[in-house]
Design an enzyme around this catalytic site. Structure first.
Site, PDB file in Angstrom:
ATOM      1  N   ASP A 124      13.816  40.534 -30.389  1.00  0.00           N
ATOM      2  CA  ASP A 124      13.551  41.607 -29.656  1.00  0.00           C
ATOM      3  C   ASP A 124      14.407  42.851 -30.647  1.00  0.00           C
ATOM      4  OD1 ASP A 124      12.559  41.209 -27.692  1.00  0.00           O
ATOM      5  OD2 ASP A 124      14.588  40.732 -25.724  1.00  0.00           O
TER       6      ASP A 124
ATOM      7  N   ARG B 262       5.723  41.725 -32.834  1.00  0.00           N
ATOM      8  CA  ARG B 262       6.028  42.393 -31.685  1.00  0.00           C
ATOM      9  C   ARG B 262       5.293  44.005 -31.326  1.00  0.00           C
ATOM     10  NH1 ARG B 262      10.603  41.956 -28.029  1.00  0.00           N
ATOM     11  NH2 ARG B 262       9.822  40.086 -27.077  1.00  0.00           N
TER      12      ARG B 262
HETATM   13  C1  LIG Z   1       6.878  42.097 -23.343  1.00  0.00           C
HETATM   14  C2  LIG Z   1       6.809  43.020 -24.113  1.00  0.00           C
HETATM   15  C3  LIG Z   1       8.260  43.190 -25.003  1.00  0.00           C
HETATM   16  C4  LIG Z   1       9.005  44.795 -25.418  1.00  0.00           C
HETATM   17  N1  LIG Z   1       9.522  43.874 -26.346  1.00  0.00           N
HETATM   18  C5  LIG Z   1      10.685  45.546 -26.378  1.00  0.00           C
HETATM   19  C6  LIG Z   1      11.638  45.073 -27.762  1.00  0.00           C
HETATM   20  O1  LIG Z   1      11.804  44.654 -28.440  1.00  0.00           O
HETATM   21  N2  LIG Z   1      12.795  46.348 -27.607  1.00  0.00           N
HETATM   22  C7  LIG Z   1      11.740  47.822 -27.081  1.00  0.00           C
HETATM   23  O2  LIG Z   1      12.909  49.578 -27.842  1.00  0.00           O
HETATM   24  N3  LIG Z   1      10.935  47.753 -25.820  1.00  0.00           N
HETATM   25  C8  LIG Z   1      10.866  46.524 -25.548  1.00  0.00           C
HETATM   26  N4  LIG Z   1       9.025  46.556 -24.630  1.00  0.00           N
HETATM   27  C9  LIG Z   1       9.927  47.722 -23.939  1.00  0.00           C
HETATM   28  C10 LIG Z   1       8.673  48.645 -24.010  1.00  0.00           C
HETATM   29  O3  LIG Z   1       9.318  50.050 -25.892  1.00  0.00           O
HETATM   30  C11 LIG Z   1       8.068  50.328 -23.433  1.00  0.00           C
HETATM   31  O4  LIG Z   1       9.173  50.415 -22.608  1.00  0.00           O
HETATM   32  C12 LIG Z   1       7.373  49.345 -22.487  1.00  0.00           C
HETATM   33  O5  LIG Z   1       6.882  49.042 -22.197  1.00  0.00           O
HETATM   34  C13 LIG Z   1       6.942  50.367 -21.261  1.00  0.00           C
HETATM   35  O6  LIG Z   1       5.356  51.313 -21.629  1.00  0.00           O
HETATM   36  P1  LIG Z   1       3.788  50.834 -21.882  1.00  0.00           P
HETATM   37  O7  LIG Z   1       3.287  50.794 -23.792  1.00  0.00           O
HETATM   38  O8  LIG Z   1       4.024  49.548 -20.528  1.00  0.00           O
HETATM   39  O9  LIG Z   1       3.519  51.713 -21.517  1.00  0.00           O
HETATM   40  P2  LIG Z   1       3.755  53.061 -21.000  1.00  0.00           P
HETATM   41  O10 LIG Z   1       2.598  54.310 -21.136  1.00  0.00           O
HETATM   42  O11 LIG Z   1       4.858  53.277 -20.449  1.00  0.00           O
HETATM   43  O12 LIG Z   1       2.783  52.236 -19.453  1.00  0.00           O
HETATM   44  C14 LIG Z   1       1.455  51.934 -19.512  1.00  0.00           C
HETATM   45  C15 LIG Z   1       1.140  51.850 -17.740  1.00  0.00           C
HETATM   46  O13 LIG Z   1       2.220  50.739 -18.093  1.00  0.00           O
HETATM   47  C16 LIG Z   1       2.630  50.414 -16.509  1.00  0.00           C
HETATM   48  N5  LIG Z   1       4.133  50.497 -17.087  1.00  0.00           N
HETATM   49  C17 LIG Z   1       4.658  50.533 -17.325  1.00  0.00           C
HETATM   50  N6  LIG Z   1       6.208  50.464 -17.752  1.00  0.00           N
HETATM   51  C18 LIG Z   1       5.561  50.012 -16.056  1.00  0.00           C
HETATM   52  C19 LIG Z   1       7.137  49.204 -15.283  1.00  0.00           C
HETATM   53  N7  LIG Z   1       8.337  49.406 -15.762  1.00  0.00           N
HETATM   54  N8  LIG Z   1       7.065  49.451 -14.208  1.00  0.00           N
HETATM   55  C20 LIG Z   1       5.459  49.348 -13.500  1.00  0.00           C
HETATM   56  N9  LIG Z   1       4.767  49.860 -14.276  1.00  0.00           N
HETATM   57  C21 LIG Z   1       4.240  50.004 -15.599  1.00  0.00           C
HETATM   58  C22 LIG Z   1       2.129  51.614 -15.600  1.00  0.00           C
HETATM   59  O14 LIG Z   1       0.732  51.895 -15.197  1.00  0.00           O
HETATM   60  C23 LIG Z   1       2.163  52.732 -16.927  1.00  0.00           C
HETATM   61  O15 LIG Z   1       0.983  53.816 -16.084  1.00  0.00           O
HETATM   62  C24 LIG Z   1       9.114  46.087 -24.627  1.00  0.00           C
HETATM   63  C25 LIG Z   1       8.110  45.350 -23.608  1.00  0.00           C
HETATM   64  C26 LIG Z   1       6.847  44.402 -23.299  1.00  0.00           C
HETATM   65  C27 LIG Z   1       5.552  44.690 -22.390  1.00  0.00           C
END
Ligand SMILES: Cc1cc2nc3c(=O)[nH]c(=O)nc-3n(C[C@H](O)[C@H](O)[C@H](O)COP(=O)(O)OP(=O)(O)OC[C@H]3O[C@@H](n4cnc5c(N)ncnc54)[C@H](O)[C@@H]3O)c2cc1C
Length: 325
Positions: free
Chosen positions: A150, A201
């Site tokens: 990660d 990723r």
């Molecule tokens: C598989 C995976 C691995 C990850 N690994 C890392 C990592 O190693 N390092 C790191 O910094 N970040 C990591 N993240 C987190 C990432 O950086 C974001 O903070 C997170 O994915 C929210 O952003 P989004 O891309 O979904 O977009 P956003 O624009 O935040 O969200 C898009 C839509 O998704 C839905 N959504 C998003 N978050 C939530 C929530 N918490 N609860 C409910 N609905 C939600 C909502 O409908 C929102 O409108 C990871 C995320 C995923 C999915």
């Protein structure tokens, strides 16, 4: 550094309440507040947080992983924890991950492993983290498994990428890492990594970062995500598009189809408990979807990052706390 202009095909993202940067900043700052920590640690999991965590033990997580598998979803799992500052504790985390890899294999699960280098001692010593993760990557190879490292806060990007590179140069192919579109540096990091045909990723980034290193506006983070995704998909290696953002997912599907990029070259990844129906729908359309499904008792920081991403999650938790009193 690469220019920060938007790719032509991408529309300006819609603004929504969930994108409120002040809210996100407030929650991420509150993570270290003692009162908040006490309240969330006491009530968080029972009052809604369990939606994001497969259980506090591996035994509790196994049936969850199996059930996701039965629904056509791939999974990874993580023993929650980070910021370890004690060598013996880091060693016990290595032991726990070794056991986890054995258990996945014995249970016949399609689950791989994602871990954080600060859980393995990165904050104590970079060489210690390299040795620890190297041992786990070797063990995973013996078990036919894969480990993703990660990405944590911007200060950890340099050592994390250095360790990833060292592992790959030592001949380990069953390891991948993560890049964050929030950071200005990521376009350059990606160009440097492509020579390794990396398994990457792509995420937006979950941490509170200063404007000096990260795009302060969410629209720019989203635009950069699309640009990086396109570059990854057209380069060598394998891409995991990790987001719940339907607009980005549709763009990737369309981009891959238009450029003849096979479905075996990329997958979608989402978090356990977020957009579960959409995960299944994408899998039914023939895309590989992996659900990141963590477990463990050290869930506090993970839960706070999920709350920061969406105000509705905080309201849900608060309603539960008030009802409890
Ligand atoms: C598989 C995976 C691995 C990850 N690994 C890392 C990592 O190693 N390092 C790191 O910094 N970040 C990591 N993240 C987190 C990432 O950086 C974001 O903070 C997170 O994915 C929210 O952003 P989004 O891309 O979904 O977009 P956003 O624009 O935040 O969200 C898009 C839509 O998704 C839905 N959504 C998003 N978050 C939530 C929530 N918490 N609860 C409910 N609905 C939600 C909502 O409908 C929102 O409108 C990871 C995320 C995923 C999915």
């Amino acid at each position: 550094m690469a220019a920060h202009n938007a790719p032509a095909a991408v529309q300006e993202p819609r603004r929504s309440f969930s994108l409120n940067p002040l809210f996100r900043k407030g929650i991420l700052l509150a993570t270290h507040n003692r009162v908040i920590t006490r309240v969330v640690r006491r009530y968080g999991l029972r009052l809604g947080g369990s939606r994001f965590v497969a259980g506090e033990t591996l035994d509790a997580a196994i049936p969850v992983l199996r059930s996701l598998d039965e629904q056509g979803l791939a999974t990874n799992t993580t023993l929650l924890g980070e910021g370890v500052r004690d060598v013996a504790e880091a060693a016990s985390v290595v032991g726990a991950y070794t056991h986890l890899l054995d258990r996945i294999s014995d249970e016949g699960l399609r689950t791989n492993v994602a871990l954080k280098l600060t859980h393995l001692g990165l904050d104590i010593d970079e060489d210690l983290a390299l040795t620890n993760v190297g041992q786990l990557v070797s063990h995973a190879a013996e078990r036919g498994n894969f480990i993703r490292i990660d990405m944590e806060e911007s200060a950890r990007v340099e050592p994390t990428l250095r360790i990833y590179r060292q592992l790959r140069e030592a001949g380990h192919d069953n390891v991948g890492t993560v890049l964050q579109s929030a950071l200005y540096r990521t376009a350059d990091d990606l160009e440097a990594l492509l020579q390794l045909a990396p398994n990457l990723r792509l995420v937006k980034g979950a941490y509170l970062e200063p404007d000096s290193v990260a795009f302060p506006k969410k629209a720019d983070v989203d635009r950069n995500y699309i640009r990086l995704a396109e570059r990854m998909l057209s380069g060598p290696g394998y891409t995991a598009i990790a987001t719940h953002d339907e607009r980005i997912i549709n763009h990737v599907i369309e981009y891959a189809a238009r450029h003849g990029i096979g479905r075996d070259r990329f997958e979608f990844q989402m978090l356990y408990g977020i957009r579960s129906r959409y995960q299944i729908e994408l899998a039914q359309r023939g895309y590989k979807v992996l659900v990141a499904t963590p477990y463990g008792s050290d869930w506090y920081f993970y839960l706070m990052r999920r709350l920061a991403e969406r105000p509705a999650n905080v309201l849900f938790l608060l309603r539960g706390v008030l009802r409890k009193r």
